[in-house]
Scaffold this motif. Structure first.
Motif, short mmCIF file in Angstrom:
data_model
loop_
_atom_site.label_atom_id
_atom_site.label_comp_id
_atom_site.label_asym_id
_atom_site.label_seq_id
_atom_site.Cartn_x
_atom_site.Cartn_y
_atom_site.Cartn_z
N LEU A 161 8.51 -8.08 -19.68
CA LEU A 161 9.67 -7.26 -19.98
C LEU A 161 10.78 -7.58 -19.00
CD1 LEU A 161 7.91 -3.80 -20.47
CD2 LEU A 161 8.41 -5.53 -22.20
N ASN A 162 12.03 -7.52 -19.48
CA ASN A 162 13.15 -7.76 -18.57
C ASN A 162 13.44 -6.47 -17.79
OD1 ASN A 162 14.83 -6.10 -20.19
ND2 ASN A 162 15.37 -7.85 -21.48
N GLN A 221 14.50 -3.39 -19.93
CA GLN A 221 13.37 -2.78 -20.64
C GLN A 221 12.51 -1.97 -19.67
OE1 GLN A 221 11.80 -6.40 -22.32
NE2 GLN A 221 12.66 -5.93 -24.35
N GLN A 275 20.16 1.65 -25.63
CA GLN A 275 18.84 1.71 -25.01
C GLN A 275 17.79 2.24 -25.99
OE1 GLN A 275 20.09 4.14 -21.69
NE2 GLN A 275 19.86 2.41 -20.27
N LYS A 298 17.84 1.85 -29.18
CA LYS A 298 17.59 0.75 -30.10
C LYS A 298 16.57 -0.22 -29.50
CE LYS A 298 19.88 -2.72 -32.89
NZ LYS A 298 21.12 -3.34 -33.30
N ILE A 299 16.75 -0.55 -28.23
CA ILE A 299 15.80 -1.43 -27.55
C ILE A 299 14.42 -0.78 -27.51
CG2 ILE A 299 15.21 -2.47 -25.32
CD1 ILE A 299 18.25 -2.85 -24.86
N GLU A 359 12.98 -0.72 -31.22
CA GLU A 359 12.81 -2.02 -31.87
C GLU A 359 11.93 -2.98 -31.07
OE1 GLU A 359 16.60 -3.64 -32.86
OE2 GLU A 359 16.95 -2.19 -34.47
N GLU A 360 12.03 -2.93 -29.75
CA GLU A 360 11.32 -3.91 -28.93
C GLU A 360 10.11 -3.35 -28.20
OE1 GLU A 360 14.15 -5.81 -26.34
OE2 GLU A 360 15.61 -6.03 -27.96
N LEU A 361 10.21 -2.12 -27.70
CA LEU A 361 9.13 -1.59 -26.87
C LEU A 361 8.08 -0.81 -27.66
CD1 LEU A 361 11.22 -0.49 -23.77
CD2 LEU A 361 9.82 -2.53 -24.05
N ARG A 362 8.49 -0.05 -28.66
CA ARG A 362 7.51 0.73 -29.43
C ARG A 362 6.46 -0.15 -30.12
NH1 ARG A 362 8.39 6.53 -29.88
NH2 ARG A 362 9.05 6.84 -27.74
N LYS A 416 5.08 -2.67 -28.95
CA LYS A 416 4.15 -3.07 -27.89
C LYS A 416 3.45 -1.87 -27.26
CE LYS A 416 7.16 -6.88 -26.49
NZ LYS A 416 7.95 -7.44 -25.39
#
Length: 143
Positions: free
Chosen positions: A15-16, A19, A34, A36-37, A40-43, A45
């Motif tokens: 993760l950057n 994140q 945030q 949206k991130i 879309e990206e963390l949930r 995972k």
């Protein structure tokens, strides 16, 4: 501790920095970008993150596990009763009721109120009251 667990997850899941910061910020405090991130990206995972944290949690000794729980309670308490994503993962591992009960006990002990609707039963209580009042009104109307 949330920060430490966030760094552990960031290292494992590549993760950057942004994140990682989102993981330790309560959802109500996130801005639109945030969120949206997060969704879309963390949930996607999140399940793998929980499994990884659970493995790490049970590899620890009893004293270290208790420290993780205490730090999670402190993190939630410091946010006024609102868990961040890492705290929510720990709550899934340890048990929501246990963590929220400890947060509420600390709130009572220190006489610092939690934010509205952050407790384990506040929303349920609110819905119950509305349902009872609705039932009474409907009963009166039918008589």
């Amino acid at each position: 501790m949330s920060r430490d667990l966030s760094l552990l997850l960031a290292k494992k899941f590549n993760l950057n920095e942004e994140q990682g910061q989102i993981l330790v910020t309560p959802i109500r405090n996130l801005n639109r970008r945030q969120r949206k991130i997060l969704f879309e990206e963390l949930r996607p995972k999140q399940r793998d993150m929980r499994i990884y944290l659970e493995e790490q949690y049970y590899l620890q000794g009893e004293e270290q596990r208790q420290r993780w729980v205490d730090e999670t309670v402190t993190s939630i308490f410091n946010n006024g009763g609102e868990p961040n994503t890492v705290d929510a993962l720990m709550m899934e591992i340890v048990g929501r009721i246990e963590i929220l009960h400890r947060v509420k006990k600390r709130s009572i002990k220190t006489q610092q109120p939690l934010k509205a609707m952050s407790g384990s039963g506040s929303f349920t209580f609110f819905i119950t009251i509305v349902a009872v009042l609705t039932a009474v009104v409907l009963l009166i109307m039918n008589i």
